[in-house]
Design an enzyme around this catalytic site. Structure first.
Site, short mmCIF file in Angstrom:
data_model
loop_
_atom_site.label_atom_id
_atom_site.label_comp_id
_atom_site.label_asym_id
_atom_site.label_seq_id
_atom_site.Cartn_x
_atom_site.Cartn_y
_atom_site.Cartn_z
CG ASP A 26 34.60 44.78 37.70
OD1 ASP A 26 35.54 45.13 36.03
OD2 ASP A 26 35.28 44.00 38.19
CG ASN A 74 34.66 53.19 33.49
OD1 ASN A 74 33.41 52.78 33.56
ND2 ASN A 74 35.25 52.39 34.16
#
Length: 248
Positions: A26, A74
Site C-alpha cells: 500500500d 480496486n
C-alpha cells in the site's frame, strides 16, 4: 540493495524465520502524489520494489511470498488508473517472466480471472506454466482477489461436490474448506505486512491469516527495502506464537 540476513544466522533464529510472508503493498499513489506525479508513477515504482524484495527472499529464509497486487474492490478506482494498472500487470509479466524463471522462482496467481482481459489471463497462465518446475521462492500474486470472494467461490465448489455426491456434508469441517481455496497448495502465512501506515487487512487472506502475526508499518511501498523486511523477520523471531494455547 543488500539483504539483511542477520536473522537467518544461527540455529534457533533460523528455525523461527517466517516461511511464508504476505504483503499488502500500500502507498503507491500517495508516494507519487507527494512528488507531484500521477498515481500510476507510484505503481510503476512499486513494481520495481517487488523485484528487489523477491530477490532477497532466499537470503532471508523466506520460502513463500504472497503479494496483494489488485483487489476485487480496486475496480472502483478511476477508469484511467484501472486501465493503467492492467497495462502494468501485462508489462510486468512479459518483462519479468524469464528473469523469475532464471532465479528458480515459481509464480502462482490467485483471485477471480473471469473479469480480467484475455491477454492478461493468457500471460498469467503462461507464467505459471513456465515457472511450474521451479523449486526456489514460491511467489503468489493476488490479482482481482478478495478474501470474501475467495471463500464464496470455494463454498460454491464445495456445494457442487456435495450436490454431485462427491462429498458427504456431514464430513465437512474446517479442514475441508481450505482444500477449495485458491491457496490450497500453500501454507498459511506466518507474517502479514501492510505498508503505508494503514492498520487494516482490506479483505486479504481472511481464512488463511487467522493466526498470522501482523506488522503495520508507516513506510510507503515504493520506499520499502529488503533491509526493512529483514528487520520485520527478526521481530517475528522474537514473537511467541501459541495458536490459542497457553505458553509454558
Amino acid at each position: 540493495m543488500s539483504c539483511d540476513t542477520e536473522n537467518n544466522e544461527g540455529g534457533e533464529d533460523k528455525k523461527r524465520t517466517p516461511q511464508h510472508v504476505a504483503i499488502i503493498m500500500d502507498g503507491n499513489g500517495r508516494w507519487a502524489q507527494s512528488r507531484g506525479r500521477p498515481r500510476l508513477f507510484g505503481h510503476h515504482a512499486g513494481a520495481r520494489r517487488v523485484r528487489e524484495v523477491v530477490e532477497c527472499c532466499p537470503h532471508l529464509g523466506i520460502r513463500y511470498l504472497t503479494i496483494f497486487a489488485f483487489s476485487t474492490e480496486n475496480w472502483k478506482r478511476t477508469q484511467v488508473e484501472v486501465a493503467g494498472l492492467m497495462s502494468l500487470f501485462r508489462r510486468y509479466i512479459s518483462k519479468e517472466m524469464k528473469a523469475l524463471a532464471a532465479q528458480d522462482v515459481r509464480v502462482r496467481f490467485i483471485g477471480d480471472r473471469v473479469r480480467l482481459d484475455k491477454k492478461l489471463v493468457h500471460l498469467m497462465d503462461t507464467m505459471e506454466v513456465e515457472t511450474a518446475g521451479n523449486v526456489g521462492t514460491q511467489l503468489t500474486i493476488a490479482l482481482n482477489y478478495g478474501g470474501r470472494d475467495e471463500v464464496a467461490r470455494a463454498t460454491k465448489r464445495l456445494a457442487r461436490d456435495v450436490a454431485d455426491g462427491k462429498l458427504d456434508p456431514d464430513l465437512v469441517d474446517e479442514e475441508t474448506l481450505p482444500k477449495y481455496l485458491d491457496t490450497y497448495v500453500l501454507p498459511d502465512p506466518d507474517l502479514v505486512v501492510r505498508t503505508s501506515g494503514e492498520a487494516r487487512i482490506s479483505n486479504f487472506l481472511l481464512w488463511q491469516s487467522a493466526y498470522s502475526e501482523y506488522e503495520f508499518i508507516d513506510t510507503l511501498w515504493p520506499d520499502f527495502t529488503a533491509e526493512e523486511l529483514g528487520r520485520l523477520c527478526a521481530n517475528y523471531s522474537n514473537r511467541d506464537r501459541r495458536f490459542g494455547a497457553v505458553g509454558p
